[in-house]
Design a protein around this motif. Structure first.
Motif, PDB file in Angstrom:
ATOM      1  N   ALA A  93       0.829  -1.211   0.000  1.00 33.77           N
ATOM      2  CA  ALA A  93       0.000   0.000   0.000  1.00 33.77           C
ATOM      3  C   ALA A  93       0.860   1.256   0.000  1.00 33.77           C
ATOM      4  CB  ALA A  93      -0.934  -0.011   1.205  1.00 33.77           C
ATOM      5  N   GLU A  94       1.980   1.226   0.712  1.00 32.10           N
ATOM      6  CA  GLU A  94       2.884   2.379   0.737  1.00 32.10           C
ATOM      7  C   GLU A  94       3.660   2.533  -0.563  1.00 32.10           C
ATOM      8  OE1 GLU A  94       5.426   1.999   4.126  1.00 32.10           O
ATOM      9  OE2 GLU A  94       3.759   2.101   5.546  1.00 32.10           O
ATOM     10  N   ALA A  95       3.892   1.425  -1.248  1.00 35.38           N
ATOM     11  CA  ALA A  95       4.741   1.445  -2.441  1.00 35.38           C
ATOM     12  C   ALA A  95       3.989   1.820  -3.716  1.00 35.38           C
ATOM     13  CB  ALA A  95       5.406   0.082  -2.633  1.00 35.38           C
ATOM     14  N   ILE A  96       2.655   1.746  -3.707  1.00 36.21           N
ATOM     15  CA  ILE A  96       1.920   2.016  -4.940  1.00 36.21           C
ATOM     16  C   ILE A  96       1.110   3.302  -4.856  1.00 36.21           C
ATOM     17  CG2 ILE A  96       1.733  -0.436  -5.522  1.00 36.21           C
ATOM     18  CD1 ILE A  96      -1.323  -0.088  -4.907  1.00 36.21           C
ATOM     19  N   THR A  97       0.902   3.880  -6.025  1.00 36.36           N
ATOM     20  CA  THR A  97      -0.045   4.968  -6.199  1.00 36.36           C
ATOM     21  C   THR A  97      -0.892   4.623  -7.415  1.00 36.36           C
ATOM     22  OG1 THR A  97       1.489   6.237  -7.565  1.00 36.36           O
ATOM     23  CG2 THR A  97       1.432   6.769  -5.222  1.00 36.36           C
ATOM     24  N   VAL A  98      -2.162   4.936  -7.332  1.00 36.71           N
ATOM     25  CA  VAL A  98      -3.077   4.640  -8.431  1.00 36.71           C
ATOM     26  C   VAL A  98      -3.766   5.934  -8.823  1.00 36.71           C
ATOM     27  CG1 VAL A  98      -5.027   3.250  -9.204  1.00 36.71           C
ATOM     28  CG2 VAL A  98      -3.441   2.323  -7.510  1.00 36.71           C
ATOM     29  N   GLU A  99      -3.745   6.236 -10.110  1.00 38.53           N
ATOM     30  CA  GLU A  99      -4.352   7.466 -10.615  1.00 38.53           C
ATOM     31  C   GLU A  99      -5.146   7.170 -11.875  1.00 38.53           C
ATOM     32  OE1 GLU A  99      -0.892   9.770 -11.437  1.00 38.53           O
ATOM     33  OE2 GLU A  99      -0.687  10.476  -9.367  1.00 38.53           O
ATOM     34  N   GLN A 100      -6.176   7.981 -12.093  1.00 37.14           N
ATOM     35  CA  GLN A 100      -6.910   7.912 -13.354  1.00 37.14           C
ATOM     36  C   GLN A 100      -6.246   8.872 -14.319  1.00 37.14           C
ATOM     37  OE1 GLN A 100     -10.869   9.517 -13.352  1.00 37.14           O
ATOM     38  NE2 GLN A 100     -11.295   8.802 -15.416  1.00 37.14           N
ATOM     39  N   GLN A 101      -6.031   8.409 -15.534  1.00 33.26           N
ATOM     40  CA  GLN A 101      -5.477   9.307 -16.532  1.00 33.26           C
ATOM     41  C   GLN A 101      -6.585  10.249 -16.987  1.00 33.26           C
ATOM     42  OE1 GLN A 101      -3.401   7.291 -19.679  1.00 33.26           O
ATOM     43  NE2 GLN A 101      -1.979   6.310 -18.283  1.00 33.26           N
ATOM     44  N   PRO A 102      -6.292  11.537 -17.077  1.00 31.16           N
ATOM     45  CA  PRO A 102      -7.321  12.515 -17.429  1.00 31.16           C
ATOM     46  C   PRO A 102      -7.979  12.206 -18.777  1.00 31.16           C
ATOM     47  CG  PRO A 102      -5.310  13.616 -16.734  1.00 31.16           C
ATOM     48  CD  PRO A 102      -4.999  12.165 -16.852  1.00 31.16           C
ATOM     49  N   SER A 103      -9.280  12.350 -18.805  1.00 30.38           N
ATOM     50  CA  SER A 103     -10.088  12.168 -20.017  1.00 30.38           C
ATOM     51  C   SER A 103      -9.913  10.795 -20.655  1.00 30.38           C
ATOM     52  CB  SER A 103      -9.749  13.244 -21.048  1.00 30.38           C
ATOM     53  OG  SER A 103      -9.961  14.518 -20.507  1.00 30.38           O
ATOM     54  N   ALA A 104      -9.649   9.789 -19.825  1.00 31.16           N
ATOM     55  CA  ALA A 104      -9.487   8.433 -20.349  1.00 31.16           C
ATOM     56  C   ALA A 104      -9.979   7.446 -19.296  1.00 31.16           C
ATOM     57  CB  ALA A 104      -8.035   8.149 -20.682  1.00 31.16           C
ATOM     58  N   ASP A 105     -10.410   6.307 -19.761  1.00 30.99           N
ATOM     59  CA  ASP A 105     -10.837   5.240 -18.856  1.00 30.99           C
ATOM     60  C   ASP A 105      -9.661   4.326 -18.548  1.00 30.99           C
ATOM     61  OD1 ASP A 105     -13.332   6.344 -18.945  1.00 30.99           O
ATOM     62  OD2 ASP A 105     -14.161   4.904 -20.353  1.00 30.99           O
ATOM     63  N   LEU A 106      -8.573   4.930 -18.125  1.00 35.52           N
ATOM     64  CA  LEU A 106      -7.353   4.192 -17.822  1.00 35.52           C
ATOM     65  C   LEU A 106      -6.919   4.473 -16.390  1.00 35.52           C
ATOM     66  CD1 LEU A 106      -5.271   4.929 -21.043  1.00 35.52           C
ATOM     67  CD2 LEU A 106      -6.504   2.835 -20.514  1.00 35.52           C
ATOM     68  N   LEU A 107      -6.488   3.428 -15.708  1.00 35.53           N
ATOM     69  CA  LEU A 107      -5.900   3.569 -14.380  1.00 35.53           C
ATOM     70  C   LEU A 107      -4.412   3.286 -14.502  1.00 35.53           C
ATOM     71  CD1 LEU A 107      -8.472   1.680 -12.135  1.00 35.53           C
ATOM     72  CD2 LEU A 107      -8.314   4.121 -12.574  1.00 35.53           C
ATOM     73  N   THR A 108      -3.609   4.141 -13.902  1.00 34.50           N
ATOM     74  CA  THR A 108      -2.163   3.959 -13.894  1.00 34.50           C
ATOM     75  C   THR A 108      -1.749   3.532 -12.496  1.00 34.50           C
ATOM     76  OG1 THR A 108      -1.896   5.670 -15.563  1.00 34.50           O
ATOM     77  CG2 THR A 108       0.054   5.083 -14.303  1.00 34.50           C
ATOM     78  N   ILE A 109      -1.121   2.368 -12.416  1.00 33.62           N
ATOM     79  CA  ILE A 109      -0.646   1.835 -11.144  1.00 33.62           C
ATOM     80  C   ILE A 109       0.871   1.963 -11.147  1.00 33.62           C
ATOM     81  CG2 ILE A 109      -0.539  -0.208  -9.674  1.00 33.62           C
ATOM     82  CD1 ILE A 109      -3.060  -1.200 -11.287  1.00 33.62           C
ATOM     83  N   LYS A 110       1.394   2.782 -10.224  1.00 31.13           N
ATOM     84  CA  LYS A 110       2.838   2.989 -10.123  1.00 31.13           C
ATOM     85  C   LYS A 110       3.328   2.353  -8.836  1.00 31.13           C
ATOM     86  CE  LYS A 110       2.826   7.432 -12.473  1.00 31.13           C
ATOM     87  NZ  LYS A 110       3.135   8.862 -12.348  1.00 31.13           N
ATOM     88  N   ALA A 111       4.394   1.581  -8.945  1.00 30.28           N
ATOM     89  CA  ALA A 111       5.007   0.965  -7.771  1.00 30.28           C
ATOM     90  C   ALA A 111       6.457   1.419  -7.681  1.00 30.28           C
ATOM     91  CB  ALA A 111       4.938  -0.551  -7.870  1.00 30.28           C
ATOM     92  N   THR A 112       6.889   1.722  -6.473  1.00 31.47           N
ATOM     93  CA  THR A 112       8.257   2.166  -6.231  1.00 31.47           C
ATOM     94  C   THR A 112       8.929   1.185  -5.275  1.00 31.47           C
ATOM     95  OG1 THR A 112       7.528   4.445  -6.477  1.00 31.47           O
ATOM     96  CG2 THR A 112       9.674   4.100  -5.461  1.00 31.47           C
ATOM     97  N   ALA A 113      10.143   0.772  -5.634  1.00 31.27           N
ATOM     98  CA  ALA A 113      10.906  -0.160  -4.796  1.00 31.27           C
ATOM     99  C   ALA A 113      12.388   0.084  -5.007  1.00 31.27           C
ATOM    100  CB  ALA A 113      10.537  -1.605  -5.137  1.00 31.27           C
ATOM    101  N   ASP A 114      13.192  -0.551  -4.152  1.00 30.15           N
ATOM    102  CA  ASP A 114      14.641  -0.383  -4.277  1.00 30.15           C
ATOM    103  C   ASP A 114      15.253  -1.332  -5.294  1.00 30.15           C
ATOM    104  OD1 ASP A 114      14.220  -2.641  -2.796  1.00 30.15           O
ATOM    105  OD2 ASP A 114      15.636  -2.152  -1.204  1.00 30.15           O
ATOM    106  N   GLN A 115      14.453  -2.236  -5.840  1.00 32.56           N
ATOM    107  CA  GLN A 115      14.913  -3.155  -6.884  1.00 32.56           C
ATOM    108  C   GLN A 115      13.953  -3.053  -8.066  1.00 32.56           C
ATOM    109  OE1 GLN A 115      14.919  -7.025  -5.089  1.00 32.56           O
ATOM    110  NE2 GLN A 115      16.235  -6.401  -3.412  1.00 32.56           N
ATOM    111  N   PRO A 116      14.472  -2.988  -9.290  1.00 37.72           N
ATOM    112  CA  PRO A 116      13.592  -2.809 -10.442  1.00 37.72           C
ATOM    113  C   PRO A 116      12.621  -3.978 -10.650  1.00 37.72           C
ATOM    114  CG  PRO A 116      15.862  -3.184 -11.156  1.00 37.72           C
ATOM    115  CD  PRO A 116      15.883  -3.022  -9.676  1.00 37.72           C
ATOM    116  N   LYS A 117      13.088  -5.197 -10.445  1.00 38.16           N
ATOM    117  CA  LYS A 117      12.200  -6.353 -10.643  1.00 38.16           C
ATOM    118  C   LYS A 117      11.090  -6.382  -9.601  1.00 38.16           C
ATOM    119  CE  LYS A 117      15.434  -9.296 -13.080  1.00 38.16           C
ATOM    120  NZ  LYS A 117      16.118 -10.580 -13.142  1.00 38.16           N
ATOM    121  N   LEU A 118      11.388  -5.949  -8.390  1.00 37.76           N
ATOM    122  CA  LEU A 118      10.370  -5.909  -7.345  1.00 37.76           C
ATOM    123  C   LEU A 118       9.317  -4.853  -7.661  1.00 37.76           C
ATOM    124  CD1 LEU A 118       9.306  -6.915  -4.638  1.00 37.76           C
ATOM    125  CD2 LEU A 118      10.842  -5.286  -3.514  1.00 37.76           C
TER     126      LEU A 118
END
Length: 144
Positions: A93-118
């Motif tokens: 929950a702390e590592a992700i942010t979820v946003e709606q892209q403006p004027s689109a039916d798309l959700l963007t899920i961003k995850a942040t971690a200290d390792q790229p594969k994670l």
């Protein structure tokens, strides 16, 4: 002003100039040594409002409602289990942010971690769980 005057002034104060340069560089060097690499991964999910419900008339409202589904405890708990690697529901929950892209039916899920594969595994797991749950809900709605 002549250049020779500037050069002479700097020569007279060379120790002061060097000292200021070193003192100015120290905070930057310290922050670089303490910084941690951070990687961000993005998963994008298309959300389609059902055509047989009241959501068909207000698709933006439906998509905004799906933001809370993606970040719900159930979705994150399933995604954390899918990721493994000691990832908990809280850390996900702390590592992700979820946003709606403006004027689109798309959700963007961003995850942040200290390792790229994670980071990639976390973003993809949340998207996969959301899609699987949405398909399951859709199939249950079609059953008699």
């Amino acid at each position: 002003m002549e250049w020779s005057f500037i050069v002479v002034a700097i020569r007279r104060r060379i120790r002061f100039v060097v000292l200021c340069t070193i003192l100015g560089a120290l905070p930057g060097l310290y922050s670089i040594s303490k910084s941690v690499n951070s990687y961000e991964s993005v998963a994008t999910v298309a959300v389609v409002a059902p055509t047989t419900s009241s959501a068909a008339n207000q698709p933006d409202r439906y998509v905004v409602g799906q933001l809370s589904v993606v970040t719900s405890h159930d979705t994150l708990e399933k995604a954390a289990k899918q990721v493994g690697n000691g990832v908990t529901t809280g850390s996900l929950a702390e590592a992700i942010t979820v946003e709606q892209q403006p004027s689109a039916d798309l959700l963007t899920i961003k995850a942040t971690a200290d390792q790229p594969k994670l980071a990639a595994a976390m973003a993809n797991a949340v998207a996969d769980v959301y899609i699987a749950d949405a398909l399951s809900r859709q199939q249950k709605a079609r059953e008699p």
